[in-house]
Write a protein that holds these residues in place. Structure first.
Motif, short mmCIF file in Angstrom:
data_model
loop_
_atom_site.label_atom_id
_atom_site.label_comp_id
_atom_site.label_asym_id
_atom_site.label_seq_id
_atom_site.Cartn_x
_atom_site.Cartn_y
_atom_site.Cartn_z
N ARG A 190 0.84 -1.21 0.00
CA ARG A 190 0.00 0.00 0.00
C ARG A 190 0.87 1.26 0.00
O ARG A 190 0.56 2.24 -0.70
CB ARG A 190 -0.92 -0.01 1.22
N GLU A 191 1.97 1.24 0.76
CA GLU A 191 2.86 2.40 0.81
C GLU A 191 3.52 2.66 -0.54
O GLU A 191 3.73 3.82 -0.93
CB GLU A 191 3.93 2.22 1.89
N ILE A 192 3.84 1.62 -1.26
CA ILE A 192 4.40 1.80 -2.61
C ILE A 192 3.37 2.45 -3.52
O ILE A 192 3.68 3.37 -4.30
CB ILE A 192 4.89 0.46 -3.18
N GLU A 236 1.60 7.43 -6.45
CA GLU A 236 0.61 8.47 -6.71
C GLU A 236 1.15 9.84 -6.34
O GLU A 236 0.96 10.82 -7.07
CB GLU A 236 -0.68 8.19 -5.94
N LYS A 237 1.86 9.91 -5.22
CA LYS A 237 2.37 11.19 -4.75
C LYS A 237 3.51 11.71 -5.62
O LYS A 237 3.59 12.89 -5.93
CB LYS A 237 2.84 11.04 -3.29
N LYS A 238 4.42 10.82 -6.03
CA LYS A 238 5.64 11.26 -6.72
C LYS A 238 5.48 11.28 -8.23
O LYS A 238 6.04 12.16 -8.90
CB LYS A 238 6.81 10.36 -6.32
N TRP A 239 4.74 10.34 -8.79
CA TRP A 239 4.66 10.24 -10.26
C TRP A 239 3.23 10.31 -10.80
O TRP A 239 3.03 10.09 -11.99
CB TRP A 239 5.35 8.95 -10.72
N ASN A 240 2.27 10.57 -9.92
CA ASN A 240 0.87 10.68 -10.33
C ASN A 240 0.38 9.42 -11.04
O ASN A 240 -0.34 9.47 -12.04
CB ASN A 240 0.67 11.91 -11.24
N VAL A 241 0.79 8.28 -10.49
CA VAL A 241 0.40 6.97 -11.03
C VAL A 241 -0.50 6.28 -10.02
O VAL A 241 -0.14 6.14 -8.84
CB VAL A 241 1.64 6.09 -11.32
N GLN A 242 -1.67 5.86 -10.46
CA GLN A 242 -2.60 5.15 -9.57
C GLN A 242 -2.38 3.64 -9.72
O GLN A 242 -2.40 3.11 -10.84
CB GLN A 242 -4.05 5.50 -9.91
N LEU A 243 -2.15 2.98 -8.60
CA LEU A 243 -1.92 1.54 -8.59
C LEU A 243 -2.87 0.86 -7.62
O LEU A 243 -3.14 1.39 -6.53
CB LEU A 243 -0.48 1.23 -8.16
N ASP A 244 -3.37 -0.29 -8.00
CA ASP A 244 -4.11 -1.16 -7.08
C ASP A 244 -3.08 -2.00 -6.32
O ASP A 244 -2.48 -2.91 -6.90
CB ASP A 244 -5.06 -2.05 -7.87
N TRP A 245 -2.87 -1.68 -5.06
CA TRP A 245 -1.79 -2.34 -4.31
C TRP A 245 -2.02 -3.84 -4.17
O TRP A 245 -1.07 -4.61 -3.99
CB TRP A 245 -1.61 -1.71 -2.94
#
Length: 408
Positions: free
Chosen positions: A80-82, A87-96
């Motif tokens: 989840r932290e990754i 999202e914070k650094k590269w504006n990429v949304q990931l399903d953890w």
């Protein structure tokens, strides 16, 4: 003595000679003789991990619940932290849950993903020069490597596209690495958009090694492959905690992106391991939550060391550009210094007579010949001493012995 010889599997015999083997053997012999080798050959961070991470590791080790087998994909809070970081650094949304997996270092994950995706008859496209595992992992999987000259522009991607168009059967995988090891070259926003276009056009998957994505200088920000539109449709990206957090020995990295490729790796890992020691994963959570400032401090150290090495090598006639990222300097050695020697032979002579270990460019591929890779892992005083030793060696003067000074 028995003459019976036990042969390895064919996959072992297919591996090319490991050129670092000779250098490592000489380094060990010299140190056993008492030589103070200034080792700039390996990108092995010498600075300490954040104290808050070490303290949490010590605490977690004391908890017997962490002594059991862990989750092969990585504990949920770590994944989840990754996702939060992307999202914070590269504006990429990931399903953890489905698009992130923790590895025992990115090198392990990279190798096992190649094993999961490639086999005899398959082909991967790999730029030259390259970090050795990018080639070796393909060979270990029984597949073939097609090399193309490394580039950072449309010409390079046109070459990749031409290979995909004309090779039969078409390549299955494209391996990329920016910021690059060993050359430290970088790309800008928009590059990966074209990569995605090429991948979709030819039905090829992409693995991007982003190990140095946070080790950047001079206000440069390395773009993530996953930030390109459609990137998750075609590939994954590997990151690691080794470089930004000085946690190389902790052995913790990540893969993120395409769900199918993440699942393929999870399947292989389910057979091979029971996950990373849980105390290390808990320490990793703390690093991701609280140690962004540590990355900035570490990058400033590398930037200062970069300047020392680039300025010093430039003064003695080496051709070098200051890199915008990574923990390496890639320098072209003058022919007057090589005197007909290969870079491997030159590196051996440097260690023997100058007591400096640096990596020969040929160890990273044919296009690396003529260059040397210098790792920025020593403090500035030691780096200056290394430059002086190289200069005196080239002038055929004896080196001046200096006491080791490993602190910054």
């Amino acid at each position: 003595m028995s003459e019976h010889k036990i042969e390895p599997a064919q996959r072992i015999t297919r591996l090319p000679p490991y050129l670092f083997g000779k250098l490592n053997a000489l380094k060990l012999a010299k140190r056993q003789e008492g030589a103070d080798i200034i080792d700039l050959g390996m990108g092995n961070p010498a600075d300490a991990a954040p104290q808050i991470v070490v303290d949490k590791l010590c605490e977690a080790v004391q908890d017997p619940r962490n002594h059991r087998y862990s989750a092969s994909r990585g504990v949920k809070n770590l994944r989840r932290e990754i996702a939060i970081k992307y999202e914070k650094k590269w504006n990429v949304q990931l399903d953890w849950e489905t698009e992130v997996l923790a590895c025992i270092g990115s090198k392990e994950g990279f190798s096992h993903l190649c094993l999961a995706m490639l086999g005899p008859g398959d082909t991967a496209v790999v730029p030259d020069p390259a970090f050795p595992i990018h080639n070796y992992s393909v060979a270990l999987a029984g597949a073939n490597v097609i090399t193309v000259p490394l580039g950072t522009d449309s010409k390079f991607l046109d070459t990749v596209a031409m290979v995909c168009e004309h090779l039969y059967p078409k390549p299955k995988l494209l391996i990329l690495n920016y910021p690059h090891n060993p050359t430290a070259v970088t790309v800008d926003e928009g590059f990966f958009d074209t990569v995605v276009d090429v991948a979709k056009r030819f039905g090829i998957a992409v693995i991007h090694d982003f190990a140095y994505g946070e080790t950047c200088f001079d206000d440069y920000k390395a773009p993530s492959f996953l930030s390109a539109k459609g990137a998750k449709d075609v590939g994954v990206e590997f990151t690691t905690m080794s470089k930004p957090y000085n946690m190389a020995g902790f052995r913790i990295g990540f893969v993120a992106g395409n769900k199918d490729m993440v699942d393929h790796l999870a399947t292989i890992k389910g057979y091979y391991d029971y996950g990373i020691f849980q105390a290390v994963q808990i320490a990793g959570i703390i690093a991701l939550r609280h140690c962004d400032e540590q990355i900035l401090v570490q990058n400033q150290k590398y930037q200062s060391r970069r300047d020392v090495v680039c300025d010093g090598l430039g003064r003695i006639g080496w051709e070098v550009e200051k890199p915008r990222a990574s923990m390496f300097v890639w320098a072209k050695v003058p022919q007057t210094s090589l005197k007909g020697r290969s870079t491997l032979d030159y590196a051996m002579d440097l260690m023997e007579h100058a007591e400096v270990a640096i990596a020969p460019g040929r160890a990273f591929g044919e296009n690396g010949e003529g260059y040397m890779r210098v790792a920025l892992v020593e403090n500035e005083q030691r780096l200056r001493q290394a430059i002086r030793n190289i200069s005196r060696f080239e002038q055929q003067k004896p080196i001046r012995k200096a006491k080791a000074n490993r602190g910054d």
